[in-house]
Design a protein around this motif. Structure first.
Motif, mmCIF file in Angstrom:
data_model
loop_
_atom_site.group_PDB
_atom_site.id
_atom_site.type_symbol
_atom_site.label_atom_id
_atom_site.label_comp_id
_atom_site.label_asym_id
_atom_site.label_seq_id
_atom_site.Cartn_x
_atom_site.Cartn_y
_atom_site.Cartn_z
ATOM 1 N N MET A 72 0.849 -1.189 0.000
ATOM 2 C CA MET A 72 0.000 0.000 0.000
ATOM 3 C C MET A 72 0.884 1.239 0.000
ATOM 4 O O MET A 72 1.576 1.531 0.974
ATOM 5 C CB MET A 72 -0.934 0.038 1.211
ATOM 6 N N GLU A 73 0.848 1.961 -1.097
ATOM 7 C CA GLU A 73 1.658 3.165 -1.229
ATOM 8 C C GLU A 73 0.839 4.437 -1.066
ATOM 9 O O GLU A 73 1.365 5.457 -0.625
ATOM 10 C CB GLU A 73 2.346 3.176 -2.596
ATOM 11 N N LYS A 74 -0.423 4.391 -1.442
ATOM 12 C CA LYS A 74 -1.256 5.592 -1.433
ATOM 13 C C LYS A 74 -2.677 5.220 -1.049
ATOM 14 O O LYS A 74 -3.228 4.245 -1.551
ATOM 15 C CB LYS A 74 -1.238 6.252 -2.813
ATOM 16 N N LEU A 75 -3.257 6.027 -0.157
ATOM 17 C CA LEU A 75 -4.635 5.806 0.276
ATOM 18 C C LEU A 75 -5.431 7.085 0.076
ATOM 19 O O LEU A 75 -4.977 8.178 0.417
ATOM 20 C CB LEU A 75 -4.669 5.391 1.752
ATOM 21 N N VAL A 76 -6.614 6.944 -0.487
ATOM 22 C CA VAL A 76 -7.545 8.055 -0.684
ATOM 23 C C VAL A 76 -8.868 7.666 -0.047
ATOM 24 O O VAL A 76 -9.315 6.519 -0.176
ATOM 25 C CB VAL A 76 -7.749 8.355 -2.189
ATOM 26 N N ILE A 77 -9.500 8.602 0.666
ATOM 27 C CA ILE A 77 -10.802 8.350 1.284
ATOM 28 C C ILE A 77 -11.809 9.327 0.686
ATOM 29 O O ILE A 77 -11.559 10.531 0.626
ATOM 30 C CB ILE A 77 -10.756 8.524 2.812
ATOM 31 N N ILE A 78 -12.942 8.789 0.240
ATOM 32 C CA ILE A 78 -14.028 9.606 -0.285
ATOM 33 C C ILE A 78 -15.243 9.382 0.605
ATOM 34 O O ILE A 78 -15.731 8.262 0.735
ATOM 35 C CB ILE A 78 -14.370 9.239 -1.740
ATOM 36 N N GLY A 79 -15.726 10.452 1.243
ATOM 37 C CA GLY A 79 -16.865 10.331 2.138
ATOM 38 C C GLY A 79 -18.018 11.208 1.698
ATOM 39 O O GLY A 79 -17.822 12.391 1.396
ATOM 40 N N HIS A 80 -19.202 10.627 1.648
ATOM 41 C CA HIS A 80 -20.395 11.399 1.302
ATOM 42 C C HIS A 80 -21.168 11.734 2.561
ATOM 43 O O HIS A 80 -21.413 10.872 3.402
ATOM 44 C CB HIS A 80 -21.297 10.603 0.351
ATOM 45 N N SER A 81 -21.526 13.007 2.718
ATOM 46 C CA SER A 81 -22.350 13.464 3.825
ATOM 47 C C SER A 81 -21.703 13.085 5.168
ATOM 48 O O SER A 81 -20.555 13.425 5.419
ATOM 49 C CB SER A 81 -23.759 12.885 3.688
ATOM 50 N N GLN A 82 -22.419 12.352 6.018
ATOM 51 C CA GLN A 82 -21.859 11.934 7.299
ATOM 52 C C GLN A 82 -20.574 11.141 7.117
ATOM 53 O O GLN A 82 -19.671 11.195 7.955
ATOM 54 C CB GLN A 82 -22.877 11.091 8.067
ATOM 55 N N GLY A 83 -20.459 10.415 5.995
ATOM 56 C CA GLY A 83 -19.252 9.621 5.754
ATOM 57 C C GLY A 83 -17.995 10.467 5.716
ATOM 58 O O GLY A 83 -16.908 10.009 6.109
ATOM 59 N N GLY A 84 -18.108 11.708 5.244
ATOM 60 C CA GLY A 84 -16.946 12.592 5.252
ATOM 61 C C GLY A 84 -16.521 12.961 6.660
ATOM 62 O O GLY A 84 -15.320 13.065 6.954
ATOM 63 N N LEU A 85 -17.500 13.153 7.556
ATOM 64 C CA LEU A 85 -17.173 13.456 8.954
ATOM 65 C C LEU A 85 -16.538 12.247 9.635
ATOM 66 O O LEU A 85 -15.603 12.391 10.439
ATOM 67 C CB LEU A 85 -18.431 13.888 9.706
ATOM 68 N N VAL A 86 -17.037 11.055 9.319
ATOM 69 C CA VAL A 86 -16.432 9.836 9.874
ATOM 70 C C VAL A 86 -14.981 9.706 9.397
ATOM 71 O O VAL A 86 -14.093 9.334 10.173
ATOM 72 C CB VAL A 86 -17.258 8.598 9.474
ATOM 73 N N ALA A 87 -14.736 10.034 8.138
ATOM 74 C CA ALA A 87 -13.369 9.982 7.610
ATOM 75 C C ALA A 87 -12.472 10.970 8.330
ATOM 76 O O ALA A 87 -11.329 10.649 8.679
ATOM 77 C CB ALA A 87 -13.394 10.258 6.108
ATOM 78 N N ARG A 88 -12.970 12.189 8.553
ATOM 79 C CA ARG A 88 -12.173 13.197 9.258
ATOM 80 C C ARG A 88 -11.903 12.767 10.696
ATOM 81 O O ARG A 88 -10.810 12.957 11.224
ATOM 82 C CB ARG A 88 -12.901 14.535 9.239
ATOM 83 N N ASN B 23 -20.638 22.817 20.995
ATOM 84 C CA ASN B 23 -19.428 22.556 21.779
ATOM 85 C C ASN B 23 -18.267 22.113 20.886
ATOM 86 O O ASN B 23 -17.410 21.349 21.317
ATOM 87 C CB ASN B 23 -19.715 21.466 22.821
ATOM 88 N N ARG B 24 -18.260 22.590 19.651
ATOM 89 C CA ARG B 24 -17.236 22.159 18.715
ATOM 90 C C ARG B 24 -15.858 22.606 19.179
ATOM 91 O O ARG B 24 -15.673 23.710 19.679
ATOM 92 C CB ARG B 24 -17.546 22.726 17.324
ATOM 93 N N VAL B 25 -14.891 21.704 19.009
ATOM 94 C CA VAL B 25 -13.499 21.997 19.365
ATOM 95 C C VAL B 25 -12.648 21.873 18.106
ATOM 96 O O VAL B 25 -13.029 21.186 17.155
ATOM 97 C CB VAL B 25 -12.981 21.040 20.459
ATOM 98 N N PRO B 26 -11.487 22.537 18.062
ATOM 99 C CA PRO B 26 -10.617 22.420 16.885
ATOM 100 C C PRO B 26 -10.150 20.979 16.688
ATOM 101 O O PRO B 26 -9.716 20.326 17.633
ATOM 102 C CB PRO B 26 -9.439 23.344 17.220
ATOM 103 N N VAL B 27 -10.278 20.490 15.467
ATOM 104 C CA VAL B 27 -9.813 19.145 15.118
ATOM 105 C C VAL B 27 -8.908 19.279 13.900
ATOM 106 O O VAL B 27 -9.369 19.270 12.764
ATOM 107 C CB VAL B 27 -10.996 18.197 14.806
ATOM 108 N N PRO B 28 -7.620 19.444 14.127
ATOM 109 C CA PRO B 28 -6.708 19.651 12.990
ATOM 110 C C PRO B 28 -6.617 18.423 12.102
ATOM 111 O O PRO B 28 -6.692 17.280 12.574
ATOM 112 C CB PRO B 28 -5.369 19.954 13.664
ATOM 113 N N ALA B 29 -6.479 18.667 10.814
ATOM 114 C CA ALA B 29 -6.293 17.578 9.853
ATOM 115 C C ALA B 29 -4.808 17.248 9.753
ATOM 116 O O ALA B 29 -3.955 18.094 10.044
ATOM 117 C CB ALA B 29 -6.828 17.984 8.487
ATOM 118 N N PRO B 30 -4.461 16.025 9.362
ATOM 119 C CA PRO B 30 -3.044 15.680 9.184
ATOM 120 C C PRO B 30 -2.380 16.642 8.196
ATOM 121 O O PRO B 30 -2.939 16.977 7.159
ATOM 122 C CB PRO B 30 -3.098 14.250 8.616
#
Length: 349
Positions: free
Chosen positions: A159-175, A265-272
């Motif tokens: 596995m050299e490269k991984l891409v995640i595609i999330g629709h709607s709630q799926g994008g939040l789960v990915a994040r 009550n949202r808190v900062p969630v930095p992305a990689p």
């Protein structure tokens, strides 16, 4: 239109021979009822999946990785064997609330979706996640991180490269998965180059906010009827309540009243740092500045929320490398439209 080229490239099957028509019809009918049953269970999980899971019901969907309609083992030698045909570039698709991976299929084209086209045209091996969409988004985020960690371990250096595609709630789960994977220094996070968010309510979903206020108002009236309706509305799943403000982590909901209105009550969630994020939004009208589109967005998610850019006091939810607004499209078009596919292909190219 460019997007129509994607469907035009799908091979056309030849009609079955006469002797096999009966068997083909039987398989078609069986497949229809199987998909209908799966969608029914998925819908139930989205509405009350947290309650179903707490009761240890067999109806609760466990998070799983699927390829070509088959569930893959979660880890170990069995997963390594099942993943032997995967190439160095892997694309993982995550569906939204009350759905299964079938949501990604183009209308009238079973099995044709962003994953299958990316596999054909860009060489990505496609995998699909199915999960209980009624659980807290952070719970599913941690589960997805563990699942991807097992896949990364099973594939190793292949596995050299991984891409995640999330629709709607799926994008939040990915994040959320990226957040917890980064905390645990999971190997899959280092291989994740791009995350594509399709109509994901990063700043929350307006419909859920409206239901929350309605439930609070009905409860405040304190009549038998209004109290009953308020309690019924409050029975909706933890994930639906997370969607009110786009919660990604435990700290945003744990120890708090999920039905209290007007309190985020949202808190900062930095992305990689090394992962590029892309977002697609849609508007119902072809004029994105039309009042209808301003209020409703794509029916379920407004453009500022899908792009993670709200008022100054909210700031930017997730830094984006690029974004695209599709005027005249719906929330569900973002999951299965040739034009959206062409944009995704451009981002991944």
């Amino acid at each position: 239109m460019e997007g129509t080229q994607a469907l035009a490239r799908v091979p056309q099957t030849t009609p079955p021979e006469r002797g096999s028509q009966g068997a083909a019809l039987a398989r078609s009918v069986l497949g229809f009822f199987t998909r209908a049953a799966e969608m029914g269970v998925a819908f139930l999980n989205g509405l009350a999946g947290d309650t179903i899971a707490s009761q240890q019901s067999h109806l609760a969907i466990s998070m799983q990785m699927r390829r070509m309609g088959r569930r893959l083992p979660e880890s170990g030698p069995e997963l390594a064997e099942a993943a032997a045909d995967l190439g160095p570039k892997v694309c993982v698709m995550v569906h939204g609330l009350c759905c299964t991976e079938a949501m990604f299929d183009f209308p009238g084209k079973p099995g044709v979706n962003y994953g299958s086209l990316l596999e054909e045209e860009l060489g990505y091996s496609s995998l699909f996640v199915r999960y209980n969409t009624g659980l807290h988004i952070s719970e599913n985020g941690r589960a997805l991180s563990r699942l991807l960690d097992g896949l990364s371990e099973a594939m190793g250096s292949r596995m050299e490269k991984l891409v995640i595609i999330g629709h709607s709630q799926g994008g939040l789960v990915a994040r959320s998965a990226c957040h917890y994977g980064s905390q645990e220094r999971a190997s899959w996070v280092e291989k994740t180059e791009r995350v594509v968010l399709l109509g994901s309510p990063q700043l929350g979903a307006g419909l859920e906010k409206a239901v929350n206020v309605l439930s609070w108002v009905l409860g405040a009236v304190r009549t038998t009827a209004t109290t009953a309706v308020s309690e019924f509305l409050n029975f909706r799943s933890a994930a639906i309540k997370d969607l009110r403000f786009g919660y990604l982590v435990d700290e945003e909901w744990r120890g708090r009243d999920p039905d209290r209105p007007f309190r985020q009550n949202r808190v900062p969630v930095p992305a990689p740092d090394h992962t590029s994020h892309y977002a697609a939004a849609a508007t119902l009208t072809r004029d994105p500045d039309h009042p209808v589109s301003f209020v409703l967005g794509d029916i379920l998610v407004r453009v500022p929320s899908a792009l993670g850019c709200g008022p100054a006091d909210e700031g930017e939810r997730c830094p984006l490398s690029q974004s695209k607004v599709f005027p005249g499209y719906t929330h569900f078009d973002l999951a299965r439209h040739p034009d959206v596919y062409e944009q995704i292909k451009e981002w991944l190219s």
